[in-house]
Design a protein around this motif. Structure first.
Motif, PDB file in Angstrom:
ATOM      1  N   HIS A  24       0.666  -1.203   0.065  1.00 23.88           N
ATOM      2  CA  HIS A  24      -0.094  -0.131  -0.031  1.00 23.88           C
ATOM      3  C   HIS A  24       0.854   1.269   0.036  1.00 23.88           C
ATOM      4  N   ARG A  64       1.806   1.725  -3.489  1.00 23.78           N
ATOM      5  CA  ARG A  64       0.971   2.173  -4.309  1.00 23.78           C
ATOM      6  C   ARG A  64       0.665   3.595  -4.027  1.00 23.78           C
ATOM      7  N   HIS A 124     -11.497   1.455  -3.579  1.00 18.50           N
ATOM      8  CA  HIS A 124     -11.381   1.094  -2.220  1.00 18.50           C
ATOM      9  C   HIS A 124     -12.915   0.611  -1.508  1.00 18.50           C
ATOM     10  N   GLN A 163     -12.855  -2.776  -0.689  1.00 24.19           N
ATOM     11  CA  GLN A 163     -12.353  -3.305   0.784  1.00 24.19           C
ATOM     12  C   GLN A 163     -13.261  -3.319   1.772  1.00 24.19           C
TER      13      GLN A 163
HETATM   14  C1  HEM Z   1      -5.221  -0.073  -2.608  1.00 24.51           C
HETATM   15  C2  HEM Z   1      -4.380   4.753  -2.535  1.00 24.51           C
HETATM   16  C3  HEM Z   1      -6.382   5.087   1.719  1.00 24.51           C
HETATM   17  C4  HEM Z   1      -6.844   0.376   2.001  1.00 24.51           C
HETATM   18  C5  HEM Z   1      -4.623   1.244  -3.183  1.00 24.51           C
HETATM   19  C6  HEM Z   1      -4.271   1.645  -4.303  1.00 24.51           C
HETATM   20  C7  HEM Z   1      -3.772   2.936  -4.218  1.00 24.51           C
HETATM   21  C8  HEM Z   1      -4.278   3.517  -2.816  1.00 24.51           C
HETATM   22  C9  HEM Z   1      -3.259   3.822  -5.187  1.00 24.51           C
HETATM   23  C10 HEM Z   1      -3.804   0.726  -5.474  1.00 24.51           C
HETATM   24  C11 HEM Z   1      -5.276   0.733  -6.270  1.00 24.51           C
HETATM   25  C12 HEM Z   1      -5.219  -0.069  -7.574  1.00 24.51           C
HETATM   26  O1  HEM Z   1      -4.841  -1.449  -7.212  1.00 24.51           O
HETATM   27  O2  HEM Z   1      -5.528   0.228  -8.546  1.00 24.51           O
HETATM   28  C13 HEM Z   1      -4.946   5.327  -1.315  1.00 24.51           C
HETATM   29  C14 HEM Z   1      -4.861   6.691  -0.765  1.00 24.51           C
HETATM   30  C15 HEM Z   1      -5.572   6.876   0.177  1.00 24.51           C
HETATM   31  C16 HEM Z   1      -5.726   5.352   0.656  1.00 24.51           C
HETATM   32  C17 HEM Z   1      -4.297   7.744  -1.831  1.00 24.51           C
HETATM   33  C18 HEM Z   1      -5.967   8.257   0.816  1.00 24.51           C
HETATM   34  C19 HEM Z   1      -6.212   8.277   1.797  1.00 24.51           C
HETATM   35  C20 HEM Z   1      -6.562   3.673   2.271  1.00 24.51           C
HETATM   36  C21 HEM Z   1      -7.234   3.200   3.456  1.00 24.51           C
HETATM   37  C22 HEM Z   1      -7.398   2.052   3.506  1.00 24.51           C
HETATM   38  C23 HEM Z   1      -6.786   1.684   2.303  1.00 24.51           C
HETATM   39  C24 HEM Z   1      -7.814   4.243   4.439  1.00 24.51           C
HETATM   40  C25 HEM Z   1      -7.856   1.352   4.673  1.00 24.51           C
HETATM   41  C26 HEM Z   1      -8.871   0.247   4.666  1.00 24.51           C
HETATM   42  C27 HEM Z   1      -6.508  -0.173   0.753  1.00 24.51           C
HETATM   43  C28 HEM Z   1      -6.290  -1.554   0.463  1.00 24.51           C
HETATM   44  C29 HEM Z   1      -5.833  -1.736  -0.949  1.00 24.51           C
HETATM   45  C30 HEM Z   1      -5.590  -0.250  -1.375  1.00 24.51           C
HETATM   46  C31 HEM Z   1      -6.736  -2.935   1.190  1.00 24.51           C
HETATM   47  C32 HEM Z   1      -5.729  -2.924  -1.855  1.00 24.51           C
HETATM   48  C33 HEM Z   1      -4.435  -3.326  -2.222  1.00 24.51           C
HETATM   49  C34 HEM Z   1      -3.472  -3.677  -1.413  1.00 24.51           C
HETATM   50  O3  HEM Z   1      -3.401  -4.386  -0.628  1.00 24.51           O
HETATM   51  O4  HEM Z   1      -2.431  -2.448  -1.434  1.00 24.51           O
HETATM   52  N1  HEM Z   1      -4.865   2.498  -2.371  1.00 24.51           N
HETATM   53  N2  HEM Z   1      -5.330   4.600  -0.226  1.00 24.51           N
HETATM   54  N3  HEM Z   1      -6.361   2.675   1.551  1.00 24.51           N
HETATM   55  N4  HEM Z   1      -5.963   0.603  -0.347  1.00 24.51           N
HETATM   56 FE1  HEM Z   1      -5.601   2.573  -0.389  1.00 24.51          FE
END
Ligand code: HEM
Length: 264
Positions: A91, A94, A126, A129
């Motif tokens: 994460h 990414r 998201h 999730q």
């Molecule tokens: C995946 C950014 C917050 C949980 C991602 C991806 C990006 C990203 C760019 C990859 C998306 C793709 O595969 O197309 C962000 C940004 C956030 C944020 C900019 C801004 C606040 C969160 C939060 C959570 C979260 C608060 C809490 C649950 C996840 C999970 C993935 C993911 C579980 C799935 C892929 C992995 O295991 O990395 N996020 N995220 N994200 N995000 Fe976030």
């Protein structure tokens, strides 16, 4: 043509979601060209942004939102090992790539539509999730806002030069540092605006996607019951038609009513 039709025609579809035309693009409306260049240039000054993003995320899951530990698979990991866990480490990577990509789209290629689509897509993914699907609440627990508020305080000081960048062990700081063309105040203001656009767009795209998912889930749940109802209605229609046919057939069998000559 009605107003709603005009509006629809000026919109284009991106994946499963709609974005407005360029005049509605928040990266166009809320940031001018100089702001966008400032975003890119200040970001590029960082040697290892992923290091900073990693430190901030470790603090978020430990001190600010411990509920996110399970989501990122670091429930039982010691703090020092958290970033080597695939989910949290992935994460962080990414998240950093997204900053790199968006600041490049805004400040180099000027692909503002692409930047807008990318951030909306990120909001949408998201919704899949399950933790966020169940616990995200725009007014009480907006996790995008929580995370990016921390970035306001913890990430911006590295961009303004107020704080020295942490570098991986053994990596020396870059020798040549470009002079910063923007004052720390300007950099801080632009990044705060940028983060607030991300929160608003991700939240909106997330909410739309979540209600779409819930609607289709509801339809699936209702379907078996609807099938039974439809089946009953169909049987009733068939039996009504059948009795109509039989009735007509009976009348035909009897033949036309015969008129006899009046004997009187
Ligand atoms: C995946 C950014 C917050 C949980 C991602 C991806 C990006 C990203 C760019 C990859 C998306 C793709 O595969 O197309 C962000 C940004 C956030 C944020 C900019 C801004 C606040 C969160 C939060 C959570 C979260 C608060 C809490 C649950 C996840 C999970 C993935 C993911 C579980 C799935 C892929 C992995 O295991 O990395 N996020 N995220 N994200 N995000 Fe976030």
């Amino acid at each position: 043509m009605g107003l709603s039709n005009c509006k629809l025609q000026s919109r284009k579809q991106v994946g499963s979601s709609w974005v407005g035309n360029e005049s509605e693009n928040p990266f166009e409306i809320l940031l001018n060209k100089k702001d966008r260049t400032c975003l890119r240039e200040s970001f590029q000054r960082l040697q290892e942004p992923k290091e900073i993003v990693g430190i901030i995320f470790v603090d978020i899951v430990n001190d600010i939102e411990p509920d996110l530990r399970a989501v990122f698979g670091v429930n039982r990991a010691p703090k020092a090992a958290m970033l080597s866990m695939p989910k949290l480490g992935g994460h962080v990577a990414r998240f950093t790539d997204l900053l790199e990509q968006i600041t490049s789209m805004l400040g180099v290629s000027e692909n503002l539509t692409g930047a807008w689509q990318l951030i909306r897509k990120t909001g949408r993914v998201h919704a899949k999730q399950s933790f966020l699907e169940q616990n995200f609440n725009q007014l009480e627990k907006n996790y995008f806002e929580i995370v990016l508020n921390v970035f306001d305080h913890r990430f911006i000081p590295y961009l303004t030069g107020e704080k020295e960048e942490p570098l991986p062990e053994g990596q020396a700081p870059r020798k040549v540092r470009f002079a910063q063309a923007y004052t720390p105040d300007v950099i801080a203001t632009v990044w705060k605006k940028f983060f607030s656009i991300l929160v608003a767009q991700m939240t909106d795209a997330f909410e739309l996607e979540r209600s779409k998912m819930r609607n289709s889930q509801n339809q699936k749940t209702l379907a078996p019951h609807q099938h039974i109802e439809n089946e009953v209605k169909k049987k009733k229609r068939i039996s009504e038609r059948q009795s109509e046919i039989e009735h007509t057939a009976n009348s035909v069998e009897k033949g036309p009513e015969q008129l006899f000559e009046d004997p009187f």
